[in-house]
Design a protein around this motif. Sequence first.
Motif, short mmCIF file in Angstrom:
data_model
loop_
_atom_site.label_atom_id
_atom_site.label_comp_id
_atom_site.label_asym_id
_atom_site.label_seq_id
_atom_site.Cartn_x
_atom_site.Cartn_y
_atom_site.Cartn_z
N CYS A 330 35.25 33.08 37.62
CA CYS A 330 34.97 34.08 38.66
C CYS A 330 36.26 34.50 39.37
CB CYS A 330 33.96 33.50 39.65
SG CYS A 330 33.61 34.55 41.07
N VAL A 331 37.08 33.55 39.75
CA VAL A 331 38.34 33.87 40.43
C VAL A 331 39.26 34.66 39.50
CG1 VAL A 331 40.36 32.90 41.57
CG2 VAL A 331 38.12 31.84 41.90
N ASP A 332 39.34 34.25 38.23
CA ASP A 332 40.18 34.96 37.27
C ASP A 332 39.71 36.40 37.08
OD1 ASP A 332 41.81 32.80 36.90
OD2 ASP A 332 40.77 32.08 35.10
N ALA A 333 38.37 36.61 37.06
CA ALA A 333 37.86 37.97 36.90
C ALA A 333 38.23 38.84 38.09
CB ALA A 333 36.33 37.93 36.72
N LEU A 334 38.16 38.29 39.30
CA LEU A 334 38.52 39.06 40.49
C LEU A 334 40.01 39.41 40.50
CD1 LEU A 334 36.48 37.19 43.27
CD2 LEU A 334 36.17 39.55 42.52
N LEU A 335 40.85 38.42 40.27
CA LEU A 335 42.29 38.68 40.29
C LEU A 335 42.72 39.51 39.10
CD1 LEU A 335 43.58 35.18 41.50
CD2 LEU A 335 43.03 37.22 42.84
#
Length: 435
Positions: A330-335
């Motif tokens: 999830c964090v990787d998708a946002l960044l």
Amino acid sequence: MRRRLLVLVAATTTLVLVAFLLPLALLVRDVAADRAVQAATVEAQALTSLVATTDQATLALAVAQLDANSASEVTVFLPGGERLGADADRSPLVELGERGSSASAEVDGGREIVFAVGESANSAGVIRTFVPDEQLARGVARAWLLLAGLGVALLLVSLVVADRLGRRLVRGATDLAAVSHRLGRGELDARADTSAPGELGVVATALNGLAGRITDLLREERETIADLSHRVRTPLTTLRMDAEALPGGEQSERIVAGVDAVDRAVTDVIQQARRRGAVPERVSADAADAVRERVAFWAVLAEDTDRELTVDVAPGPLPVALARGDLEACVDALLGNVFAHTPHGTAFTVRLEPRPGGGARLVVADQGPGLADGQHTGALRRGVSGSGSSGLGLDIVRRTAEQSGGGVDLQTPAGGGLTVVVDLGGPAGSALAAP
């Protein structure tokens, strides 16, 4: 359903019983009255010959004996005005009998029966019999009670039969609902009872077929994902070996770290494919630690692309109801969206704070071009993208947030850019411990 069936059967049975027992009760009453009248008539007719042939003393003795043994009142009116037997007034019906006419009529308290003895010109007397209402209705109350008991018994039997039938129908419907809920929770081995009555058995058979088809599709999907993931591992292994063969340095370490990240992602895909269709397990991860690690990974790329990165992560632990791999994805998708959809040099901020009630709130804000009007809702749908990409990034974020019990909100600040607010739910029982 069961209650409605009982009400319907009770109403139908009651109507049938009323239509059957009410005429029968009236018939019983009429039969009892006719029986009493017939008995009184026979007794009175037995005096006819005595009135015409015997003397007054013998007749008086016979009338007194009959009156004492009979349930009705017997009175004999002689032509000279004498009256033998029970005390009775000379009624209009008696006067009619003195003129030679026999008749009967309903009077107060019962039925009066009059027999004329002889012709009107040569009348030997009039025999009057009075049958009281108690005698006319003798045995009627008992018969009515028996009929009422019979009606209640038949109604109870019909309700018992309807209850058995309704219980079987309701049990079949309840079993179908229970199997549907179990399938919805991922228990794909749940099967319905096909021996249910009528159409419920047909629905159960269809539901079992659907469950079997879903199981086959999920198995094929898991095998396909596993095959594709296994094929990716071969070039990844080669790429790692090439990266490790490079001269030591920061660039080599970054390449190896990137290959390891892709390898972990492939492993997570395989594990998720194996878990799909199974009952979800309770998982938990520290959002603060995961966000710090992934921000540190992306910070190197932010420095290479001249992006100013502001990080504000609350001190942990901040437990959320997600697996560590899902949270990192999830964090990787946002960044990744920030780097993919904003030009070089665009500043962005990553903020993580406790969420009221447990969990955490992750905010990623950039100063890029943002989203056009009307694209905020569509951007969260799978496959929707306004920049020609796959449209999976924000969908991954949305599904991950909803999996934890939270949600996603896209905001456009007044100064431009895009702010993504991700609420991540806390694990069960963490609300009391939330700061």
